[in-house]
Write a protein that holds these residues in place. Sequence first.
Motif, PDB file in Angstrom:
ATOM      1  N   PRO A  90       0.799  -1.230   0.000  1.00 31.25           N
ATOM      2  CA  PRO A  90       0.000   0.000   0.000  1.00 31.25           C
ATOM      3  C   PRO A  90       0.826   1.272   0.000  1.00 31.25           C
ATOM      4  O   PRO A  90       0.363   2.308  -0.473  1.00 31.25           O
ATOM      5  N   ASN A  91       2.066   1.232   0.531  1.00 35.46           N
ATOM      6  CA  ASN A  91       2.850   2.467   0.623  1.00 35.46           C
ATOM      7  C   ASN A  91       3.815   2.653  -0.534  1.00 35.46           C
ATOM      8  O   ASN A  91       4.674   3.512  -0.504  1.00 35.46           O
ATOM      9  N   ARG A  92       3.672   1.819  -1.547  1.00 35.73           N
ATOM     10  CA  ARG A  92       4.545   1.941  -2.698  1.00 35.73           C
ATOM     11  C   ARG A  92       3.767   2.607  -3.831  1.00 35.73           C
ATOM     12  O   ARG A  92       2.583   2.319  -4.008  1.00 35.73           O
ATOM     13  N   SER A  93       4.433   3.462  -4.585  1.00 36.12           N
ATOM     14  CA  SER A  93       3.754   4.072  -5.740  1.00 36.12           C
ATOM     15  C   SER A  93       3.582   3.003  -6.816  1.00 36.12           C
ATOM     16  O   SER A  93       4.272   1.973  -6.811  1.00 36.12           O
ATOM     17  N   ALA A  94       2.643   3.273  -7.729  1.00 40.09           N
ATOM     18  CA  ALA A  94       2.415   2.338  -8.836  1.00 40.09           C
ATOM     19  C   ALA A  94       3.716   2.092  -9.585  1.00 40.09           C
ATOM     20  O   ALA A  94       4.072   0.951  -9.903  1.00 40.09           O
ATOM     21  N   HIS A  95       4.451   3.190  -9.840  1.00 43.57           N
ATOM     22  CA  HIS A  95       5.703   3.083 -10.591  1.00 43.57           C
ATOM     23  C   HIS A  95       6.732   2.256  -9.815  1.00 43.57           C
ATOM     24  O   HIS A  95       7.368   1.357 -10.377  1.00 43.57           O
ATOM     25  N   ALA A  96       6.859   2.544  -8.505  1.00 42.48           N
ATOM     26  CA  ALA A  96       7.847   1.821  -7.687  1.00 42.48           C
ATOM     27  C   ALA A  96       7.504   0.335  -7.611  1.00 42.48           C
ATOM     28  O   ALA A  96       8.384  -0.529  -7.654  1.00 42.48           O
ATOM     29  N   HIS A  97       6.214   0.056  -7.502  1.00 39.41           N
ATOM     30  CA  HIS A  97       5.766  -1.340  -7.441  1.00 39.41           C
ATOM     31  C   HIS A  97       6.194  -2.105  -8.697  1.00 39.41           C
ATOM     32  O   HIS A  97       6.749  -3.209  -8.630  1.00 39.41           O
ATOM     33  N   LEU A  98       5.960  -1.497  -9.844  1.00 35.73           N
ATOM     34  CA  LEU A  98       6.293  -2.166 -11.100  1.00 35.73           C
ATOM     35  C   LEU A  98       7.804  -2.225 -11.319  1.00 35.73           C
ATOM     36  O   LEU A  98       8.322  -3.211 -11.857  1.00 35.73           O
ATOM     37  N   ARG A  99       8.507  -1.156 -10.862  1.00 31.76           N
ATOM     38  CA  ARG A  99       9.956  -1.128 -11.023  1.00 31.76           C
ATOM     39  C   ARG A  99      10.587  -2.262 -10.202  1.00 31.76           C
ATOM     40  O   ARG A  99      11.482  -2.956 -10.649  1.00 31.76           O
ATOM     41  N   TRP A 100      10.030  -2.471  -8.997  1.00 31.82           N
ATOM     42  CA  TRP A 100      10.524  -3.553  -8.144  1.00 31.82           C
ATOM     43  C   TRP A 100      10.255  -4.914  -8.800  1.00 31.82           C
ATOM     44  O   TRP A 100      11.117  -5.787  -8.846  1.00 31.82           O
ATOM     45  N   MET A 101       9.045  -5.049  -9.351  1.00 28.49           N
ATOM     46  CA  MET A 101       8.715  -6.303 -10.050  1.00 28.49           C
ATOM     47  C   MET A 101       9.656  -6.538 -11.224  1.00 28.49           C
ATOM     48  O   MET A 101      10.144  -7.654 -11.448  1.00 28.49           O
ATOM     49  N   ALA A 102       9.905  -5.467 -12.002  1.00 21.30           N
ATOM     50  CA  ALA A 102      10.765  -5.583 -13.183  1.00 21.30           C
ATOM     51  C   ALA A 102      12.179  -5.980 -12.764  1.00 21.30           C
ATOM     52  O   ALA A 102      12.765  -6.918 -13.321  1.00 21.30           O
ATOM     53  N   VAL A 109      13.589  -1.901 -17.114  1.00 12.91           N
ATOM     54  CA  VAL A 109      12.820  -0.915 -16.354  1.00 12.91           C
ATOM     55  C   VAL A 109      12.033   0.016 -17.289  1.00 12.91           C
ATOM     56  O   VAL A 109      10.981   0.538 -16.925  1.00 12.91           O
ATOM     57  N   ALA A 110      12.503   0.181 -18.510  1.00 11.74           N
ATOM     58  CA  ALA A 110      11.810   1.033 -19.475  1.00 11.74           C
ATOM     59  C   ALA A 110      10.403   0.520 -19.760  1.00 11.74           C
ATOM     60  O   ALA A 110       9.505   1.277 -20.138  1.00 11.74           O
ATOM     61  N   ARG A 111      10.205  -0.745 -19.548  1.00 14.60           N
ATOM     62  CA  ARG A 111       8.907  -1.368 -19.798  1.00 14.60           C
ATOM     63  C   ARG A 111       7.851  -0.850 -18.805  1.00 14.60           C
ATOM     64  O   ARG A 111       6.662  -0.896 -19.088  1.00 14.60           O
ATOM     65  N   VAL A 112       8.299  -0.365 -17.628  1.00 10.34           N
ATOM     66  CA  VAL A 112       7.372   0.102 -16.602  1.00 10.34           C
ATOM     67  C   VAL A 112       6.483   1.231 -17.129  1.00 10.34           C
ATOM     68  O   VAL A 112       5.253   1.176 -17.008  1.00 10.34           O
ATOM     69  N   ASP A 113       7.111   2.246 -17.733  1.00 11.72           N
ATOM     70  CA  ASP A 113       6.313   3.370 -18.252  1.00 11.72           C
ATOM     71  C   ASP A 113       5.403   2.912 -19.388  1.00 11.72           C
ATOM     72  O   ASP A 113       4.280   3.396 -19.523  1.00 11.72           O
ATOM     73  N   GLU A 114       5.902   1.966 -20.171  1.00 15.56           N
ATOM     74  CA  GLU A 114       5.096   1.433 -21.277  1.00 15.56           C
ATOM     75  C   GLU A 114       3.800   0.802 -20.760  1.00 15.56           C
ATOM     76  O   GLU A 114       2.713   1.116 -21.245  1.00 15.56           O
ATOM     77  N   VAL A 115       3.934  -0.088 -19.775  1.00 18.64           N
ATOM     78  CA  VAL A 115       2.731  -0.795 -19.307  1.00 18.64           C
ATOM     79  C   VAL A 115       1.799   0.145 -18.530  1.00 18.64           C
ATOM     80  O   VAL A 115       0.582   0.002 -18.581  1.00 18.64           O
TER      81      VAL A 115
END
Length: 320
Positions: A90-102, A109-115
């Motif tokens: 809950p305390n992670r931003s959408a971007h940070a969440h996806l960046r961590w997953m990536a 990591v460039a894929r994060v902004d794409e998705v």
Amino acid sequence: MLVAMIEVKGLTKKFGSTLAVDDLTFIVKPGIVTGFLGPNGAGKSTTMRMILGLDRPTAGTATINGQPYRALKQPLRTVGSLLDAKWVHPNRSAHAHLRWMAASNNLPVARVDEVLGLVGLSDVAGKNAGGFSLGMAQRLGLAGALLGDPEVLLFDEPVNGLDPEGIVWIRKFMQQLAAEGRTVLVSSHLLTEMSLTAHQLIVIGKGRLISDSTVDEFVDRSTKSTVRVRGPRLDALRAMLQQAGIDVIDEPTTNTLIASGASTDQIGDLAAASGLALHELAGHTGSLEEAFMNLTADQVEFHGSASESNPAAQSLEAQS
Ligand SMILES: Nc1ncnc2c1ncn2[C@@H]1O[C@H](COP(=O)(O)OP(=O)(O)O)[C@@H](O)[C@H]1O
Ligand SMILES: [Mg+2]
């Protein structure tokens, strides 16, 4: 693109004495949306969890592109899934969440902004996921599923709790993913929703396969068409229909005949040819939800557990 598909063979799962999934066999093909339909407790989530290697089958196999999930070298590049949208920190931003997953899956990591763009969350990329509405959380879940640009996608009840706009958006999104050649399996307990989203339909009840066909075939087979016929010379009408090989039953209270196996056009023409007047000629096709209820009426496991916000589940209960 190589032929991407899901193959389930004799898949079985027991939880103690509960047989949650009972000898399921089916194939999910690329290029179309396949609906995975069944009442609550039918075993949809358990099946999907076994396909994704999260539950161990009691018997049988589930493979993705010919391999069990655990044998996939970089699983997120092959298969993406959304089982529960609320698992985000809950305390992670959408971007940070996806960046961590990536990062943890060796994806660029460039894929994060794409998705984030694909699911329409670019504007809220920096906001904490904890404050997201259910619809936004679902979109973030979809973004995560797409991170590895996978050929195979599994979504478990993705439209649950969404508003009509969100439902339409998800429906179009799934269809677009399939049109790109991906293999898309999406579960639901709502037949009408599935009939609008999916091309192929796998129906289960109490863990067992009930039907595996196109949506159109399923609807044709399951919804019974009848025609109400009434006229001043009812006995002659009945005899005429029976002679033409049409099934007829009487509705004595209204002096009406209910015919099945013929269209209103055919019956109208027959009556005209016989010189019989008609005072009523009306076709009726059973609804999809009716068909689903009839099919699964004895397959509903839980009684009294349907949520208030779920009219289809309530009517399933009313049925039994
Ligand atoms: N972890 C578990 N432990 C025990 N029983 C379970 C577990 N997960 C699911 N079940 C049971 O398995 C059956 C199928 O559940 P599920 O796969 O969640 O159905 P669906 O997703 O179609 O609603 C139900 O009877 C459910 O109670
Ligand atoms: Mg489920």
